[in-house]
Design a protein around this motif. Structure first.
Motif, PDB file in Angstrom:
ATOM      1  N   UNK A   1       3.597 -24.264  20.679  1.00 39.05           N
ATOM      2  CA  UNK A   1       5.136 -24.425  20.987  1.00 39.05           C
ATOM      3  C   UNK A   1       5.468 -24.255  22.513  1.00 39.05           C
TER       4      UNK A   1
ATOM      5  N   UNK B   1      14.798 -22.092  24.643  1.00 41.92           N
ATOM      6  CA  UNK B   1      14.544 -20.842  23.836  1.00 41.92           C
ATOM      7  C   UNK B   1      15.999 -19.928  23.522  1.00 41.92           C
TER       8      UNK B   1
ATOM      9  N   UNK C   1      18.765 -18.760  19.608  1.00 38.55           N
ATOM     10  CA  UNK C   1      19.232 -17.657  19.397  1.00 38.55           C
ATOM     11  C   UNK C   1      20.758 -17.843  19.256  1.00 38.55           C
TER      12      UNK C   1
ATOM     13  N   UNK D   1      15.399 -12.822  31.564  1.00 42.26           N
ATOM     14  CA  UNK D   1      14.881 -13.926  30.963  1.00 42.26           C
ATOM     15  C   UNK D   1      13.338 -13.788  30.555  1.00 42.26           C
TER      16      UNK D   1
ATOM     17  N   UNK E   1      13.115 -12.298  27.423  1.00 37.68           N
ATOM     18  CA  UNK E   1      13.714 -13.220  26.398  1.00 37.68           C
ATOM     19  C   UNK E   1      12.566 -13.858  26.155  1.00 37.68           C
ATOM     20  N   UNK E   2      11.808 -14.187  27.010  1.00 37.71           N
ATOM     21  CA  UNK E   2      10.470 -15.266  26.788  1.00 37.71           C
ATOM     22  C   UNK E   2       9.569 -14.488  26.089  1.00 37.71           C
TER      23      UNK E   2
ATOM     24  N   UNK F   1       9.878 -11.945  23.919  1.00 41.63           N
ATOM     25  CA  UNK F   1      10.276 -11.699  22.844  1.00 41.63           C
ATOM     26  C   UNK F   1       9.806 -13.260  21.828  1.00 41.63           C
ATOM     27  N   UNK F   2      10.417 -14.351  22.626  1.00 41.06           N
ATOM     28  CA  UNK F   2      10.246 -15.375  21.719  1.00 41.06           C
ATOM     29  C   UNK F   2       8.679 -15.565  21.758  1.00 41.06           C
ATOM     30  N   UNK F   3       8.112 -15.272  22.506  1.00 41.61           N
ATOM     31  CA  UNK F   3       6.454 -15.668  22.402  1.00 41.61           C
ATOM     32  C   UNK F   3       5.749 -14.812  21.280  1.00 41.61           C
TER      33      UNK F   3
ATOM     34  N   UNK G   1       9.080 -27.259  18.008  1.00 46.91           N
ATOM     35  CA  UNK G   1       9.443 -25.769  17.913  1.00 46.91           C
ATOM     36  C   UNK G   1       9.180 -25.460  16.398  1.00 46.91           C
TER      37      UNK G   1
ATOM     38  N   UNK H   1       5.523 -25.975  15.370  1.00 44.14           N
ATOM     39  CA  UNK H   1       4.465 -25.318  16.176  1.00 44.14           C
ATOM     40  C   UNK H   1       4.749 -23.707  15.927  1.00 44.14           C
ATOM     41  N   UNK H   2       6.138 -23.374  16.032  1.00 41.43           N
ATOM     42  CA  UNK H   2       6.036 -21.951  16.233  1.00 41.43           C
ATOM     43  C   UNK H   2       6.867 -21.284  14.857  1.00 41.43           C
TER      44      UNK H   2
END
Lengths: 307, 417
Positions: free
Chosen positions: A25, A271, A275, B14, B17-18, B20-22, B94, B97-98
């Motif tokens: 993703x 992203x 949240x 940012x 955040x990225x 954390x998301x990854x 998303x 895949x995630x």
């Protein structure tokens, strides 16, 4: 200048290096970021270097995307045909619209490009036999390049987009440092002075308009392949406005800046929204923050006090 | 200096955040983990009210069963589409895949349906469409991995065209519809059965989606029309029905409509101008069966409003998914079997009545002819006739039907205009 080139090189190398270990993703988002970056850079040629703020840039992007979608789904056309027809379609559209739009300046230019953009949107929406209207054209296959890797995979397609984006950046970069690009900057700073110096201001603006539209077309070609789907959403006003914001956010007149702005917006949108439902609020706060603290965009802020 | 620091700080935030998301878990989970359901709904933008109905309907059912089925927890992951197909596609990627969802559902716009088809077929993700109604999604361009648990645009319109000819004296009807695929398909379905019975569509007027003032369109309505058939939704429906009365037409020419024009998503905001409108849909909040009564009451308690068809279809859709999960004993990882189970659900007691799926993936269900009435001070769609087990092909032979082109702006042609 060379520092910026080094910076861009670093970012590109970094992206290319981490791509294989990224989950699917984030990788598709990164691909999207590079494609949208081409669009943002193309608008920067017009806005940042020539000083013409266009609100209809989605038109050229969309015309190319539609050309690819129609050719690939109905005629099973190959990549070369799609690429050439897509880019030429965008260039021809820009050439036609430029004749009308370049007469005006400032707000009037903004309004005319907006109206012309709406014309393309109207066609996409209403010319149903060609564009399938509101339903959009789906099922655009990824191109076959005769390479050992199929572009259906997210990783090969990412590298494909990356290479295209870098090529576009190099070409536009060469353009803006060329004598032609310098005279564009001259026009941005003072149109009347350039006219008195004997430059054909109209022609310079017109060429810049067409070139900008052509590169937007390149982004559109990739976009059609990336999503496998094209609809009136791609040519609507919101897309144009978002592109304009990317350029403003990244810093007009820097090429690399708008590309970073594009990437930032793609990631923020996708992203932050995971949240919170109020992600638009955050996006708005970022815009305001940039305008207050970095009026010349992110690239401008990094250049610091030097003017 | 401060500027530079601020920009750097923003960037750093940012990037964090990225990161954390990854680092979110992406590896496939063991089977004992929760069953993940990905829901796409418009939570921001013009259609956010519909999106909230979709989420509330889905959550209402999942909460009823304690978010648990076949010994596994159900995890609902909701993503905002902004009512935009490109965003919906990105969010679908998303979710698949995630988040590694086991089933994908939701979506509002027809274009989203067409865009998702190749994606879910390539990813082999079982998918249900509770709302998207474009005919070809289950007619000329069906997708193997998609089961529609909602309806299709012309399904209820075939019934209405037939019913109107047989039960009223209206023989010449003018149509006015929103100028896009949903409007064309609804008008097309109505025109086909109405004219095959012997009626005449004497005029087809199309109003753009951004219309605010309908008077130029209403002024065109021919004097000899016995009735007007309208196709709108949301804000357009509110404005149209009001202006239809203001133009003095309602007193003279009765109003017929498709389901969404007087759906409960807009009906509570309407006044007496809506009274008497006859429409057809596969649902009405006023349906008089115990399951619907219970559902409507529970939905009002949760959302503070009457359930619209968007709410009911997502409630039914959630139950549909849960029934299929039960049928495979919670083994949703076996996607082919799970998909087969989704197509096999056949229950009698949904709020809208009995539903099963045809070979093309579209529901066969009751269609209700409804009339707007005022009951204890509130407008409702009172059911006046019920057509059981209506297929998307009405009474036509499916193969024959599919040879016909999709209903569009100019098809069927307007012979009596």
């Amino acid at each position: 200048m060379s520092r910026r080139v080094a910076g861009v090189g670093l970012i590109v190398l970094l992206a290319a290096a981490v791509a294989p270990v990224l989950p699917a993703y984030p990788l598709t988002l990164l691909t999207q970021a590079f494609i949208v970056a081409i669009l943002a850079m193309s608008l920067d040629v017009l806005l940042g270097y020539t000083g013409l703020p266009s609100l209809g840039h989605a038109a050229y992007f969309g015309v190319a995307a539609y050309a690819v979608a129609i050719l690939a789904t109905e005629r099973q056309a190959g990549f070369a045909t799609c690429l050439v027809v897509g880019i030429v379609a965008a260039a021809v559209t820009a050439a036609a619209f430029g004749l009308i739009a370049i007469r005006a300046a400032g707000t009037y230019f903004l309004m005319i490009t907006l109206a012309l953009g709406m014309v393309v949107w109207g066609l996409a929406f209403r010319w149903v036999s060609l564009t399938k209207g509101d339903n959009g054209i789906s099922g655009v296959p990824r191109p076959e390049l005769g390479l050992p890797w199929s572009l259906w995979g997210p990783l090969p397609f990412f590298y494909f987009s990356l290479v295209t984006a870098v090529l576009a950046w190099v070409l536009m970069g060469l353009l803006v440092v060329s004598p032609f690009g310098m005279s564009l900057k001259g026009i941005r700073e003072s149109e009347s002075r350039m006219r008195i110096l004997g430059y054909n201001v109209w022609l310079h603006k017109y060429l810049s308009f067409v070139i900008s539209g052509t590169f937007a077309g390149l982004a559109g070609v990739l976009w059609a392949y990336y999503n496998g789907f094209v609809s009136p959403v791609d040519v609507q006003l919101v897309t144009s406005v978002e592109t304009l914001l990317m350029v403003a956010l990244g810093g007009p007149g820097t090429l690399a800046g708008p590309a970073v702005g594009a990437a930032l917006i793609v990631f923020l949108k996708n992203f932050v929204s995971v949240y919170t439902k109020r992600w638009l609020l955050i996006l708005g706060a970022v815009y305001i923050g940039v305008i207050l603290f970095a009026p010349r965009g992110l690239a401008g802020a990094f250049r610091g006090q030097r003017h | 200096m401060t500027r530079r620091a601020l920009v750097l700080l923003t960037l750093a935030a940012l990037l964090t955040g990225l990161g954390a998301a990854l680092s979110a878990p992406s590896a496939a989970r063991a089977q004992a983990g929760p069953i993940k359901v990905g829901l796409l709904a418009p939570l921001t933008g013009a259609a956010s009210a519909l999106g909230r109905d979709m989420v509330n309907g889905t959550e209402l059912y999942l909460d009823e069963i304690g978010r648990q089925v076949a010994g596994r927890k159900i995890e609902l992951i909701i993503e905002d589409t902004e009512g935009n197909t490109q965003t919906a596609l990105t969010k679908a990627r998303k979710l698949v895949d995630q988040d590694r969802v086991h089933i994908l559902t939701g979506g509002l716009l027809a274009s989203t349906g067409y865009a998702l088809h190749p994606f879910v077929d390539a990813q082999k993700i079982p998918t249900t469409y509770p709302v998207m109604s474009s005919d070809d999604l289950t007619q000329r361009k069906p997708a193997k991995w998609v089961v529609r648990t909602g309806w299709n645009s012309s399904q209820s319109m075939h019934v209405l065209g037939d019913w109107i000819y047989k039960n009223t004296k209206y023989r010449k009807i003018a149509t006015i519809g929103a100028d896009y695929a949903f409007g064309w398909e609804s008008v097309g379905g109505f025109q086909k059965t109405f004219e095959e019975n012997g009626g005449q569509i004497i005029q087809k007027i199309w109003a753009p989606l951004n219309t605010n003032d309908f008077s130029p369109f209403l002024a065109q309505v021919k004097r000899d029309a016995d009735a007007v058939f309208a196709v709108f939704f949301g804000k357009l429906a509110l404005q149209f029905v009001k202006q239809y009365e203001d133009a003095g037409l309602k007193a003279r020419v009765p109003l017929l409509s498709n389901g969404t024009t007087v759906d409960e998503s807009v009906l509570p905001q309407m006044g007496d101008e809506a009274l008497g409108t006859i429409s057809a849909l596969h649902y009405s909040a006023a349906l008089d069966n115990p399951v619907n009564q219970k559902f409507a009451k529970a939905f009002e308690a949760k959302a503070g409003k009457v359930p619209s068809y968007y709410a009911e279809t997502c409630y039914t859709n959630a139950r549909w998914i849960v029934e299929a999960i039960k049928a495979v004993g919670g083994k949703v990882e076996d996607r082919e079997t799970f998909l087969a189970a989704l197509r096999k659900v056949d229950l009698k007691d949904f709020p809208r009545g009995p539903v099963k799926i045809d070979a093309w993936g579209n529901p066969v269900q009751n269609i209700y002819i409804r009339k707007v009435e005022k009951v204890s001070g509130k407008l409702q769609n009172t059911v006046v006739a019920t057509f059981p087990a209506v297929s998307q092909f009405w009474k036509y032979n499916p193969e024959e039907f599919l040879k016909m082109p999709l209903y569009t702006r100019d098809y069927p042609p307007c012979k009596y205009c």
